[in-house]
Enzyme design. Structure first.
Site, PDB file in Angstrom:
ATOM      1  N   ASP A  74      12.849 -22.874  -9.988  1.00 42.49           N
ATOM      2  CA  ASP A  74      12.061 -23.078  -8.984  1.00 42.49           C
ATOM      3  C   ASP A  74      13.441 -22.596  -8.373  1.00 42.49           C
ATOM      4  O   ASP A  74      14.704 -22.890  -8.831  1.00 42.49           O
ATOM      5  CB  ASP A  74      11.478 -23.224  -8.112  1.00 42.49           C
TER       6      ASP A  74
ATOM      7  N   ASP B 162       3.202 -15.896  -7.942  1.00 42.63           N
ATOM      8  CA  ASP B 162       2.358 -16.717  -7.056  1.00 42.63           C
ATOM      9  C   ASP B 162       1.105 -16.493  -7.090  1.00 42.63           C
ATOM     10  O   ASP B 162       0.165 -16.565  -6.170  1.00 42.63           O
ATOM     11  CB  ASP B 162       3.426 -16.925  -5.743  1.00 42.63           C
TER      12      ASP B 162
END
Ligand code: DGJ
Length: 686
Positions: free
Chosen positions: A446, A514
């Protein structure tokens, strides 16, 4: 094949469906000749002879293969340099060319200054892409203000339209088609990373292409840092673009003997619409860009939406138990397993298991996961550091920063400077150790913030960090992969913020967004797959109502949307009803049956948001109904099938004629909002 016509000083690159040609003029300036349908060398020479040498009505001749600064050039340059004495620009002097297999290199030098420029081209068997990049070599000090990989010139058309993806957090990959205005349009990232706001690629057409028809010219930059692509339509209507790494205002300093190489900017011409362009990109990315491994991506469970920062060993073990029960293959523990990370305020950078949460380390959980028949996966954010961490306290100088400037925080974190060797060595050491000790098979990498105060006090060439950070990330990923060849890497940047051909040479897939609301995902997935293959599109099934949008959707619809990519489950399985878990088991089984087709087949976008995957013998179609009010009476016509073949529906046994499916299609969905259908067909012998 690469051919050369010495008298015309012309080179022709021929791929299965394309020709690309350019020549040197009498002043050694490389001029673009053709990019489109296949031509013979003789035909390319005819076109070249017909090109106007100079347009009396125009200040700018245009049509250059790579645009330097200087002379009568007034568009955006691909190369801007300034020498120590203030002299600018580049005057072409051709030195030589080499052809090695599918590779062509043309070497030039400036007529008077000690600066060399190599233009590189590469074509690959079975693909229509043309890879281009450039190398600059200085034998005197020079400031580089812009150094693009390539410039791409389109044939003259009355109008042009550009297709690209734009977005934000939770709304990545939104496809947009805009008329190209006369002037310059800059597609850029100044974030230091690829970004969610825009993808590093463009597709142009003459405003006449459809999904399966019309000419489309496109290019994708293999770079995960800041970038700039300047698309230009001149007052005469001609279109071209130039692009590469970096953004305006940066200056890179080359010292004598030093070279700078750009990333690859790959171009593609497709004669058969946006669908044809996408399928060519998918095939190229699958075979030439992605790490070589089987097409099928593992079915993962990811803990983020279920437990966010609030994780314990017991709760993760419970989730693992449930995940194994529905058929998950890899269990991935997301954020908050390390250091003192119990929120985004602290612990980032301290890559050891949180002793309160995992008193005996992660080993027992990883063993439990394996005992349940799954692989073990982990989340990391190697480039991030919280000020409240042992790492930052020990190495405050490891972050991007400038003397006397605020060290701006975002998500309570700084960016570690991967241009530094010591930072890279640190990252490789803990990553390889962690992945090896725990036998991690899937790593989600990430990156949750953009750059600020980019600098390293005392650095001789501070702006070089904009390049070297990205190269540093690539180096660490490459070394990690070399140490653990079986490891799957997922590229994430707060969702789909790092999705490009540079990272996808190292990462097997992307965490797409997301936003896991299946209804919103339709548009996100539609945009993602314009360029990137379905197997790279991480897609979790999560809870209903969705935690991001509060929209309720059926479990079947949620699964169907995720099954169209690299499916995972990201919901809190502890809260799923027995009925939902039973659905999940059944749909996971079905996914495993169709996965070879979705991950290995050719993707066709059908009418009404339907999407089809096709291999030699199998067809998978997903139909999605956005709204009952929008219910369509139009049937979903399939594409690419053999009209003379017959196809059996795996679920119902019904046999359909290929010609009927192509011409007439599948029945429309006649149900409520957010419903879907999955049709799996197998070709049957006549
Ligand atoms: C952002 C990612 O997109 C999420 O999936 C999750 O991994 C969080 N970061 C964790 O902090």
């Amino acid at each position: 094949m690469i051919s050369h016509h010495p008298e015309a000083r012309l080179w022709l690159l021929s791929t299965p469906g394309t020709s690309y040609a350019f020549q040197l003029d009498a002043d050694d300036v490389p001029r673009h000749v053709h990019w489109g349908r296949p031509l013979t060398l003789e035909q390319a020479v005819v076109i070249a002879a017909d090109l106007p040498a100079e347009d009396p009505g125009s200040d700018d001749a245009g049509g250059e293969e790579y645009v330097v600064e200087g002379g009568l050039r007034f568009g955006a340059p691909s190369l801007t340099v300034r020498f120590d004495d203030g002299v600018r620009g580049f005057e072409w002097r051709f030195l030589s060319h080499t052809v090695e297999g599918g590779r062509l290199t043309l070497s030039f030098a400036d007529r008077v200054r000690s600066l060399g420029l190599d233009l590189h081209y590469r074509i690959l068997d079975g693909h229509d892409q043309i890879e281009r990049w450039a190398v600059l070599t200085a034998d005197e000090p020079v400031d580089v203000l812009r150094f693009d990989s390539a410039a791409w010139t389109l044939p003259a058309r009355d109008d042009y339209r550009v297709s690209h993806v734009v977005g934000e957090w939770g709304r990545e990959f939104q496809l947009q088609r805009d008329r190209v205005p006369v002037g310059e349009t800059v597609f850029t990232s100044r974030l230091g990373i690829t970004g969610q706001h825009a993808g590093p690629w463009l597709m142009l057409d003459a405003h006449d292409a459809t999904e399966e028809h019309g000419e489309v010219w496109s290019a994708a930059l293999a770079w995960s840092g800041s970038r700039r692509i300047t698309l230009r339509r001149d007052p005469y209507g001609r279109a071209s673009w130039t692009g590469g790494f970096g953004h305006e205002g940066l200056v890179w300093k080359l010292v004598p003997g030093e070279s700078l190489e750009t990333p690859v900017f790959t171009g593609l011409y497709a004669p058969d619409g946006f669908g044809g362009a996408s399928r060519r990109w998918h095939a190229y990315i699958e075979r030439q860009v992605l790490p070589a491994r089987p097409a099928e991506r593992p079915l993962i469970f990811n803990s983020w939406e279920a437990t966010e920062f609030d994780i314990t060993e017991k709760q993760q073990a419970e989730l693992a138990e449930l995940a194994a029960g529905v058929g998950i293959e890899v269990f991935v523990v997301d954020d908050a397993w390390f250091g003192t990370r119990t929120s985004d305020m602290a612990g980032l950078g301290d890559w050891w298991p949180n002793p309160d949460r995992f008193p005996a380390g992660l080993g027992p959980l990883a063993d439990r996961v394996r005992a349940l028949g799954m692989g073990f996966g982990l989340w990391v954010e190697p480039e991030g550091v919280n000020p409240d961490s042992d790492l930052f306290r020990a190495h405050p100088d490891w972050i991007l920063h400038q003397d006397g400037r605020t060290r701006t925080l975002r998500r309570n974190q700084h960016v570690l400077n991967f241009a530094r060797r010591d930072v890279r060595e640190w990252a490789v050491e803990w990553l390889v150790r962690t992945v090896t000790e725990l036998d991690v098979v899937f790593l989600k990498w990430d990156m949750n913030r953009s750059f600020s105060e980019v600098g390293q006090p005392g650095a001789a060439d501070p702006d070089r960090i904009w390049i070297e950070h990205t190269r540093g990330v690539y180096e660490v990923m490459d070394r990690l992969r070399a140490a653990r060849p079986g490891l799957y890497l997922e590229s994430c940047a707060g969702g789909g913020g790092r999705a490009d051909l540079g990272v996808l040479a190292r990462a097997d897939q992307v965490w797409t967004s997301d936003n896991t609301d299946a209804a919103d995902r339709i548009a996100i997935q539609h945009g993602h797959c314009q360029l990137l293959p379905a197997r790279t599109m991480g897609a979790w099934v999560t809870d209903s109502p969705n935690s991001f949008t509060a929209r309720p959707t059926s479990i079947r619809y949620r699964f169907h949307v995720s099954m169209a990519g690299a499916m995972g489950i990201g919901g809190d399985l502890r809260k799923w009803s027995e009925e939902d878990l039973a659905w999940a088991r059944m749909l996971v089984e079905q996914y495993k049956r169709i996965r070879p087709v979705v991950h290995g087949g050719a993707l066709y976008r059908l009418d009404h948001d339907a999407v089809q995957y096709l291999t030699e013998d199998e067809v998978v179609v997903f139909q999605f109904q956005p709204s009952a009010l929008n219910r369509s009476v139009v049937r979903t016509r399939l594409k690419g099938l053999d009209p003379d073949a017959r196809y059996r529906d795996v679920a119902t046994g019904a046999v359909h004629e290929g010609a009927v499916l192509l011409g007439h299609g599948l029945p429309p969905l006649l149900s409520f909002d957010w419903t879907s259908e999955l049709v799996h067909l197998r070709r049957v012998p006549r």
